[in-house]
Write an enzyme that holds these catalytic residues in place. Structure first.
Site, mmCIF file in Angstrom:
data_model
loop_
_atom_site.group_PDB
_atom_site.id
_atom_site.type_symbol
_atom_site.label_atom_id
_atom_site.label_comp_id
_atom_site.label_asym_id
_atom_site.label_seq_id
_atom_site.Cartn_x
_atom_site.Cartn_y
_atom_site.Cartn_z
ATOM 1 N N LYS A 13 3.338 -3.735 -2.501
ATOM 2 C CA LYS A 13 2.168 -4.620 -2.522
ATOM 3 C C LYS A 13 2.683 -6.047 -2.660
ATOM 4 C CE LYS A 13 -2.195 -5.577 -4.898
ATOM 5 N NZ LYS A 13 -3.055 -5.243 -6.051
ATOM 6 N N ARG A 43 -10.758 -11.665 -3.402
ATOM 7 C CA ARG A 43 -11.013 -12.244 -4.725
ATOM 8 C C ARG A 43 -12.470 -12.646 -4.884
ATOM 9 N NH1 ARG A 43 -5.195 -15.423 -5.098
ATOM 10 N NH2 ARG A 43 -3.975 -13.494 -5.298
ATOM 11 N N LYS A 91 0.810 -2.626 1.462
ATOM 12 C CA LYS A 91 -0.332 -3.542 1.449
ATOM 13 C C LYS A 91 0.180 -4.977 1.371
ATOM 14 C CE LYS A 91 -4.452 -4.647 -1.322
ATOM 15 N NZ LYS A 91 -5.229 -4.331 -2.535
ATOM 16 N N SER A 101 -8.565 -7.667 3.200
ATOM 17 C CA SER A 101 -9.711 -8.544 3.439
ATOM 18 C C SER A 101 -9.398 -9.669 4.412
ATOM 19 C CB SER A 101 -10.194 -9.117 2.110
ATOM 20 O OG SER A 101 -9.152 -9.855 1.462
ATOM 21 N N TYR A 156 -12.069 -1.831 6.080
ATOM 22 C CA TYR A 156 -13.490 -2.084 5.861
ATOM 23 C C TYR A 156 -14.339 -1.657 7.054
ATOM 24 C CZ TYR A 156 -11.585 -4.590 1.921
ATOM 25 O OH TYR A 156 -10.895 -4.893 0.774
#
Length: 342
Positions: A215, A225, A267, A293, A332
Site C-alpha cells: 500500500k 479522504r 494498492k 478513488s 467502485y
C-alpha cells in the site's frame, strides 16, 4: 523460390516478397473472433465493491470528487449490497464514517460494537447472508480525530505496537459483527500476525485476512479522504510505502505470508501494475488490486469533459489490472461492470 509476384523470404516472417503470410490481424477480424481468442476475461465474481456508510444521515450523500459514489445510509447500503448480489459481484468492502464528535485520539468508534461500521456489517450480513463475501476495512483512520491509521505517541508519531493492540480489538468486534474477511490496511509492522492471533484466540478461525501488502503513499487517495471524512493533517509516508520502491513490496509480501495472510493486495492498481505482476508471479494465494478513488475520479472527470470514452476506459483499465495478475479487483464500478458482463 518464386510464387506469384513475390519471392519467399523466411527471414521476414514467412512472407513472399513484401506480403506477409503470418498475419496476426486474422485473429482480430470480428467481435466473435476477438472474444474467442481473448487471453484474459473479467468475471463479476472477481469484482469487489468498496462502499461507505455514514453515521447520522437520513439520505445518501454523493461524494463531490467521486460522482456516482455515495456515503450510504444504513438502508441504502443494504440495497447496494443486494444490488451487488443480483449483479453477481463477488464481495463488498465496507468503510464506516462515524460522526465527527465521536472521533477521538484512539479511534474508539472502531472498537465500539455499536460503532457505525460494526452496525453496517450486521445490516449487510442480515441482508445478503453468505451470498456476498462481506469484507471490512481494519484501520483507525476513519475513527481518529487526527486522521492517522494508528495511535500517536507523545511526539505525534504513529506508535506501531500500541496500534497493533487497537487493531486486535477492532478485528474481534468486526468478526463478531459478521465480517467474512478483514482487510488490515494500516501498514503497521506485524499487523497480520497480531490480528490473526487475536482472531484465533477469540474463536474466529474462519475469518480470512486480506493483507494490504503493498500500500503506497499515493497522491491518488485524495477523493477517498473526502469519502471517509478524514481528519488527516500531514501525510502517511512513515508507514505507507514509498512509490519509488518495488523490491520493498516483495519484502512486505514475504512477511505477510509468513504471518498468515490468506490473500494479498496491491494498492493503488494502475500506477503499480509492475508490482502487481511481481506479486502475482511470486505467490500461490489469491491476489487483489484496488482501483482507488483517484483512478475512478480521473476517468469520470475526463469522460464528463468528452476527452475519453467512459465505458471503454473502464473496461480497459480493469482488463489491464487483470492482465497484470489480479485475481480480484476492488473497484467502485463493480456493480455496473458486473451487470455489463452478465
Amino acid at each position: 523460390m518464386t510464387i506469384g509476384k513475390g519471392t519467399y523470404d523466411g527471414a521476414r516472417g514467412g512472407g513472399y516478397g513484401d506480403f506477409p503470410v503470418v498475419r496476426p490481424r486474422r485473429l482480430r477480424t470480428t467481435p466473435a473472433m476477438r472474444r474467442m481468442v481473448a487471453e484474459h476475461r473479467l468475471h463479476p465474481a472477481e469484482l469487489i465493491l468498496p462502499a461507505f456508510v455514514r453515521e447520522g444521515i437520513t439520505e445518501p450523500v454523493e461524494i463531490s470528487s467521486m460522482p456516482g459514489v455515495y456515503q450510504h445510509t444504513r438502508d441504502t447500503l443494504r440495497k447496494a449490497a443486494a444490488d451487488a448480489v443480483a449483479a453477481g459481484v463477488g464481495g463488498i468492502m465496507l468503510f464506516g464514517v462515524p460522526e465527527e464528535e465521536r472521533k477521538d485520539a484512539v479511534g474508539s468508534p472502531g472498537t465500539d460494537p455499536d460503532g457505525i461500521l460494526q452496525v453496517a456489517l450486521r445490516d449487510v450480513r442480515a441482508e445478503v447472508g453468505d451470498d456476498l463475501v462481506v469484507m471490512s476495512d481494519l484501520c483507525l483512520d476513519e475513527s481518529t480525530d487526527h486522521g492517522h491509521c494508528g495511535v500517536l505517541d507523545e511526539r505525534g508519531r504513529v506508535d506501531n505496537d500500541a496500534t497493533l493492540e487497537r487493531y486486535a480489538e477492532m478485528a474481534c468486534v468486526q468478526a463478531e459483527a459478521g465480517a467474512h474477511v478483514l482487510g488490515p490496511s494500516g501498514m503497521m509492522d506485524g499487523q497480520v500476525a497480531f490480528v490473526r492471533r487475536a482472531l484465533d484466540e477469540a474463536g474466529h478461525q474462519d475469518v480470512s485476512l486480506l493483507a494490504y501488502t503493498a500500500k503506497y503513499a499515493s497522491a491518488f487517495y485524495g477523493p477517498f479522504r473526502e469519502a471517509v471524512g478524514s481528519s488527516l493533517q500531514g501525510d502517511r509516508k512513515t508507514y505507507q510505502q514509498d512509490p519509488a520502491n518495488g523490491r520493498e513490496a516483495m519484502r512486505e509480501l514475504a512477511l505477510d505470508l509468513a504471518e498468515g495472510a490468506d490473500m494479498v493486495m496491491v494498492k493503488p492498481a494502475l500506477p503499480y501494475l509492475d508490482v502487481l505482476r511481481r506479486v502475482a508471479d511470486a505467490v500461490d494465494v489469491p491476489v487483489a488490486a484496488y482501483q482507488i478513488s483517484g483512478e475512478y475520479s480521473m476517468i469520470e472527470a475526463a469522460a464528463e469533459r468528452g476527452w475519453i470514452e467512459r465505458d471503454r476506459a473502464i473496461m480497459e483499465t480493469l482488463t489491464g489490472i487483470k492482465r497484470a495478475g489480479a485475481n480480484m479487483i476492488l473497484t467502485y464500478w463493480a456493480t455496473e461492470v458486473a451487470r455489463r458482463l452478465s
